[in-house]
Scaffold this motif. Structure first.
Motif, PDB file in Angstrom:
ATOM      1  N   LEU A  17       0.820  -1.206   0.000  1.00 47.15           N
ATOM      2  CA  LEU A  17       0.000   0.000   0.000  1.00 47.15           C
ATOM      3  C   LEU A  17       0.856   1.260   0.000  1.00 47.15           C
ATOM      4  O   LEU A  17       0.526   2.257  -0.660  1.00 47.15           O
ATOM      5  N   GLU A  18       1.952   1.229   0.740  1.00 49.28           N
ATOM      6  CA  GLU A  18       2.864   2.375   0.763  1.00 49.28           C
ATOM      7  C   GLU A  18       3.445   2.626  -0.627  1.00 49.28           C
ATOM      8  O   GLU A  18       3.514   3.767  -1.098  1.00 49.28           O
ATOM      9  N   GLU A  21       0.734   3.954  -2.889  1.00 52.89           N
ATOM     10  CA  GLU A  21       0.433   5.363  -2.604  1.00 52.89           C
ATOM     11  C   GLU A  21       1.455   6.286  -3.258  1.00 52.89           C
ATOM     12  O   GLU A  21       1.098   7.343  -3.811  1.00 52.89           O
ATOM     13  N   LEU A  24       0.713   6.287  -6.935  1.00 52.21           N
ATOM     14  CA  LEU A  24      -0.529   7.015  -7.200  1.00 52.21           C
ATOM     15  C   LEU A  24      -0.311   8.522  -7.126  1.00 52.21           C
ATOM     16  O   LEU A  24      -0.885   9.280  -7.915  1.00 52.21           O
ATOM     17  N   ALA A  25       0.497   8.952  -6.174  1.00 50.17           N
ATOM     18  CA  ALA A  25       0.776  10.390  -6.044  1.00 50.17           C
ATOM     19  C   ALA A  25       1.420  10.930  -7.316  1.00 50.17           C
ATOM     20  O   ALA A  25       1.080  12.028  -7.787  1.00 50.17           O
ATOM     21  N   ARG A  40      -6.727   8.684  -3.677  1.00 50.39           N
ATOM     22  CA  ARG A  40      -5.660   9.005  -2.719  1.00 50.39           C
ATOM     23  C   ARG A  40      -6.173   8.933  -1.284  1.00 50.39           C
ATOM     24  O   ARG A  40      -5.506   8.394  -0.398  1.00 50.39           O
ATOM     25  N   ASP A  41      -7.382   9.474  -1.049  1.00 55.55           N
ATOM     26  CA  ASP A  41      -7.943   9.501   0.305  1.00 55.55           C
ATOM     27  C   ASP A  41      -8.235   8.095   0.821  1.00 55.55           C
ATOM     28  O   ASP A  41      -7.921   7.769   1.971  1.00 55.55           O
ATOM     29  N   LEU A  43      -6.931   5.300  -0.183  1.00 53.93           N
ATOM     30  CA  LEU A  43      -5.677   4.562   0.001  1.00 53.93           C
ATOM     31  C   LEU A  43      -5.001   4.974   1.304  1.00 53.93           C
ATOM     32  O   LEU A  43      -4.458   4.132   2.036  1.00 53.93           O
ATOM     33  N   ARG A  44      -5.064   6.258   1.618  1.00 52.74           N
ATOM     34  CA  ARG A  44      -4.521   6.727   2.899  1.00 52.74           C
ATOM     35  C   ARG A  44      -5.285   6.083   4.065  1.00 52.74           C
ATOM     36  O   ARG A  44      -4.696   5.675   5.069  1.00 52.74           O
ATOM     37  N   ARG A  47      -4.135   2.465   4.595  1.00 53.49           N
ATOM     38  CA  ARG A  47      -2.861   2.373   5.321  1.00 53.49           C
ATOM     39  C   ARG A  47      -3.081   2.600   6.819  1.00 53.49           C
ATOM     40  O   ARG A  47      -2.455   1.936   7.649  1.00 53.49           O
ATOM     41  N   THR A 145       0.166   0.501 -10.462  1.00 56.50           N
ATOM     42  CA  THR A 145      -0.521   0.930  -9.244  1.00 56.50           C
ATOM     43  C   THR A 145      -1.700   0.020  -8.932  1.00 56.50           C
ATOM     44  O   THR A 145      -1.892  -0.405  -7.782  1.00 56.50           O
ATOM     45  N   ALA A 196     -10.629   2.520  -3.402  1.00 56.62           N
ATOM     46  CA  ALA A 196      -9.512   3.196  -4.069  1.00 56.62           C
ATOM     47  C   ALA A 196      -9.312   2.644  -5.485  1.00 56.62           C
ATOM     48  O   ALA A 196      -9.078   3.408  -6.425  1.00 56.62           O
TER      49      ALA A 196
END
Length: 212
Positions: A17-18, A21, A24-25, A40-41, A43-44, A47, A145, A196
């Motif tokens: 996931l890290e 992320e 994805l960024a 993004r939200d 996925l955060r 985590r 991703t 996500a």
């Protein structure tokens, strides 16, 4: 399920996931499309749930720390009211409990949650023994991703199956989830990853992106 296996598998899910992320960024940089922001939200959020699934401090340590904090606060407020404000012992004791409960309970709760998250992140970092993530050959940034997110889902699904062994029905799983905080966190992480993935797929197929 308890012991080293849970943190080890969680470490791999957290690492996937890290990495996703970070990809994805880069992939969504400069995009103001709402689905990109949602991906993004969520996925955060996934985590965060993986950190919760480690158990953090653990119920016993958290309870002990809560008692220490509340006991220390009660003693400090009672001493302040008695010696500094000059209130009699009975009045000091009467005022102390509501002051601590209503004035300090929420800050203590936030402090315990912060410590819990920190411990959870450290447990994941210590347990990170997963091999480096290698994307499938010939896959672009978007496909990579999505592949990382699906791999993370696979890890989370395996963990939930382990944690809920002997509960073959959805109803039994749901009842256990309400009693088992780690399973609830795993389930929430899985949900967040699913959303996500969906948001990312919608964004990837958006007309404005295809035109760009």
């Amino acid at each position: 399920m308890e012991g080293h296996r849970l943190p080890s598998r969680l470490a791999r899910a957290g690492h996937l996931l890290e990495t996703a992320e970070a990809r994805l960024a880069v992939l969504t940089a400069g995009s103001d499309h709402p689905r990109a922001a949602e991906a993004r939200d969520w996925l955060r959020g996934a985590r965060y749930q993986v950190v919760r699934a480690t158990g953090g401090l653990g119920r016993g340590a958290r309870s002990a720390l809560s008692v220490l904090l509340m006991g220390g606060a009660i003693w400090a407020v009672s001493t302040l009211l008695g010696e500094v404000a000059g209130l009699p012992g009975g009045w000091a004791a009467t005022i102390t409990l509501p002051v601590v409960l209503f004035g300090l309970a929420f800050p203590f709760f936030r402090l315990l949650n912060a410590v819990d998250r920190r411990v959870g992140r450290r447990r994941l970092a210590r347990s990170r023994s997963a091999p480096a993530v290698t994307p499938p050959p010939g896959v672009g940034a978007a496909g990579e991703t999505l592949a990382l997110l699906r791999l993370a889902r696979g890890e989370l699904t395996a963990l939930m199956r382990e944690r809920s062994a002997g509960r073959p029905t959805a109803a039994a799983f749901d009842r256990l989830r309400w009693r088992d905080a780690r399973l609830a966190a795993l389930s929430a992480a899985d949900r967040d990853v699913c959303v996500a993935i969906l948001a990312l797929e919608i964004w990837l197929s958006a007309p404005e992106r295809a035109a760009g």
